[in-house]
Design an enzyme around this catalytic site. Structure first.
Site: not given
Ligand code: PLP
Length: 384
Positions: A51, A103, A200, A175
């Site tokens: 962890r 998001y 992604k 982000d």
């Molecule tokens: C998908 C996404 C998230 C969240 O991520 P997860 O891996 O689904 O928890 C946050 N910000 C953006 C821009 C995203 O496309």
């Protein structure tokens, strides 16, 4: 003298990933071990319990820190787990300024969970940097932005917002999920922290979830490592290995995503059934100049308006190669309908404010042969 920084692809393939010293294996193994043998009291080889840290994870974290030009990276079980970890830097009474078109999961976390712990959030249109300046208060600790936004593809000037933040002694987190470090490196533009849903583009193959926080100060490294240890929302060694594998081809994938994205945007723009295309690479995008300045490519995320829910649905039902699905950033083309999927929860009024119409369709253009993607869109649009 500092070693000269190598190229992006070289770092993606090698940083954090030296050959195994025992066997010579070129790939970092999946260290499926929860614990580590200690020689004597207080003497170990740097690992005690997974962890806290794990060698596969260490390799990935070193790699990500290098790609985003940060000093540290910490990976979590999902993008949302990473944002949650980011917010543990704050305490009750602290205030966050963020983009009004983030998001949906991030807004849900802020408004439905974290407000209960006394954190306060103000949403502004960060594409006007001065609105960030106006929203900052004495209790503001963080400005959190997304650029480009989903699904309207609005941009925020990272350098301008970073300047404003630093004048007020506030940190800026970005982000960077939509662009990946291949096309946009917020830290080089002045951001303090970069966050990704690695689910992604970084993973790129739609086969694993993950999230990361990249920091620029020793406090970030300390805080995020401490959160990993305390809250335990860490990424498993297998998922770390998938990411190490995915990121090696990030540059070639992103170049193809970008080439296909540009062609699809340009083709859609000329299609008689399409009312409007939202893509930072198009000269008529209101922030095209900023896109050229702060990104080294335009990527493969775009949206277009078909005028009505019925038209959108008729088209989406007819697709063969492109799949109707949430998520983005994989090698396959994914199409979604924001009003009924990702942005259903914000309601009609919320969508109207952001310009999300019922006829809006979002594409994450994959790296299939672009002629096949266009042919599929073409036959589906005939039905719209
Ligand atoms: C998908 C996404 C998230 C969240 O991520 P997860 O891996 O689904 O928890 C946050 N910000 C953006 C821009 C995203 O496309």
């Amino acid at each position: 003298m500092a070693e000269e920084k190598k190229g992006f692809s070289t770092r993606a393939i090698h940083d954090g990933q030296s050959a195994d010293s025992v066997t010579g294996a070129v790939n970092v193994p999946i260290y499926a071990s929860s614990t580590y043998v200690q020689e004597e009291i207080g003497k170990n080889k740097g690992y005690e319990y997974s962890r806290v840290s794990n060698p596969t994870r260490t390799a990935l974290e070193e790699n990500f820190a290098s790609l985003e030009s940060g000093i540290s990276a910490h990976v979590f079980a999902s993008g949302m787990a990473a944002i949650t970890a980011l917010c543990t830097m704050m305490k009750s009474g602290d205030h966050v300024v963020c983009s009004d078109n983030m998001y949906g999961g991030t807004t849900r976390l802020f408004d439905q969970v974290l407000v209960r712990y006394g954190l306060e959030f103000t949403y502004v249109d960060t594409s006007h940097a001065e609105s960030v300046d106006r929203a900052i208060r004495s209790t503001t600790k963080l400005v959190h932005i997304e650029t480009p936004t989903n699904p309207m593809m609005a941009l925020t000037d990272i350098a301008a917002v970073a300047d404003i933040c630093h004048r007020h002694g506030v940190e800026l987190s970005v982000d960077n999920t939509f662009m990946s470090p291949y096309f946009q490196r917020p830290i080089e533009l002045g951001a303090d922290i970069v966050m990704h849903s690695t689910t992604k583009f970084l993973n790129g193959h739609s086969d694993g979830l993950g999230g990361v926080l990249i920091g620029t100060k020793p406090e970030h490294a300390e805080t995020f490592a401490f959160v990993q240890k305390c809250t335990g929302g860490i990424l498993s060694p297998f998922e770390c290995w998938l990411l190490l594998r995915g990121v090696k081809t990030l540059a070639v994938r992103m170049r193809q995503h970008d080439a296909n994205g540009r062609k699809v945007a340009d083709w859609l723009r000329k299609h008689p059934k399409v009312r409007k295309v939202f893509y930072p690479g198009l000269p008529d995008h209101p922030q095209h100049a900023l896109a050229k300045r702060q990104m080294s490519g335009f990527g493969s995320m775009l949206s277009f308006d078909l005028g009505s829910l019925e038209a959108a649905n008729r088209m989406l039902k007819k697709l063969h190669i492109c799949s109707l699905a949430e998520s983005l950033g994989g090698v396959e083309t994914l199409i979604s309908h924001p009003a009924s999927m990702t942005h259903a929860a914000i309601g009609e009024e919320g969508r109207r404010k952001l310009g999300i119409t019922d006829g809006l369709v979002r594409i994450s253009v994959g790296i299939e042969d672009v002629e096949d993607i266009l042919a599929d869109l073409d036959q589906a649009l005939t039905a719209a």
